[in-house]
Design an enzyme around this catalytic site. Structure first.
Site, PDB file in Angstrom:
ATOM      1  N   ASN A 289       0.846  -1.194   0.000  1.00 41.41           N
ATOM      2  CA  ASN A 289       0.000   0.000   0.000  1.00 41.41           C
ATOM      3  C   ASN A 289       0.881   1.244   0.000  1.00 41.41           C
ATOM      4  OD1 ASN A 289       0.675  -0.861   2.661  1.00 41.41           O
ATOM      5  ND2 ASN A 289      -0.966   0.340   3.554  1.00 41.41           N
ATOM      6  N   ILE A 290       0.437   2.243  -0.764  1.00 36.39           N
ATOM      7  CA  ILE A 290       1.172   3.506  -0.879  1.00 36.39           C
ATOM      8  C   ILE A 290       0.192   4.623  -0.532  1.00 36.39           C
ATOM      9  CG2 ILE A 290       2.512   5.005  -2.399  1.00 36.39           C
ATOM     10  CD1 ILE A 290       3.042   2.462  -4.146  1.00 36.39           C
TER      11      ILE A 290
ATOM     12  N   GLU B  35      -2.791  -4.591  -3.209  1.00 34.29           N
ATOM     13  CA  GLU B  35      -3.255  -5.482  -4.282  1.00 34.29           C
ATOM     14  C   GLU B  35      -3.221  -4.767  -5.633  1.00 34.29           C
ATOM     15  OE1 GLU B  35      -4.612  -4.875  -1.327  1.00 34.29           O
ATOM     16  OE2 GLU B  35      -6.017  -6.439  -0.725  1.00 34.29           O
TER      17      GLU B  35
END
Ligand code: THU
Length: 130
Positions: A41-42, A54
């Site tokens: 996740n960013i 994802e």
């Protein structure tokens, strides 16, 4: 069966950029021909521009020309299984057969659950272009 994929998802977590939630997520996407693309996740100061682990994995793979996928493993913390959000499920549905594509939610390397995409997104929107 998915040992390498699960370990890749657990390992990908360490690159998570999540200063706002402090919730680190790692994903590992398996192509039909056996390659693995990882993602984290960013997050973003606007919050809305945050991307889940994802989708990072999917977008890395798709932008490298991949179109056929077998499974994705998702790992967050050890307290709970991490289920993909609705937007990520819809991105999976764009490229993956709901009857075959498998989603592995990971607590630890030996505590995982496996679902078919159709179980987590039973009535997903589709234009049926395939
Ligand atoms: N997140 C993911 O990366 N994948 C999921 O399946 C659920 C949520 C991220 C988004 C955000 O950076 C943080 O987890 C908290 O919601």
């Amino acid at each position: 069966m998915y040992e390498k994929l699960i370990n890749s998802a657990l390992n990908a977590k360490k690159n998570s950029y999540s200063p706002y939630s402090d919730f680190k997520v790692g994903a590992a996407l398996l192509t039909s021909d056996g390659k693995i693309y990882t993602g984290t996740n960013i997050e973003n100061a606007t919050y809305g521009a945050t991307v889940c682990a994802e989708r990072t994995a999917f977008f890395k793979a798709v932008s490298e020309g991949e179109r056929n996928f077998a499974a994705i493993a998702v790992a967050a913390n050890e307290e709970d299984y991490c289920y993909p959000c609705g937007i990520c499920l819809q991105v999976m549905a764009e490229f993956c057969g709901a009857d075959n594509f498998e989603i592995i939610t990971v607590k630890t390397a030996d505590d995982c659950k496996i679902y078919k995409l159709k179980n987590l997104l039973p009535y997903g929107f589709s234009l049926k272009i395939y």
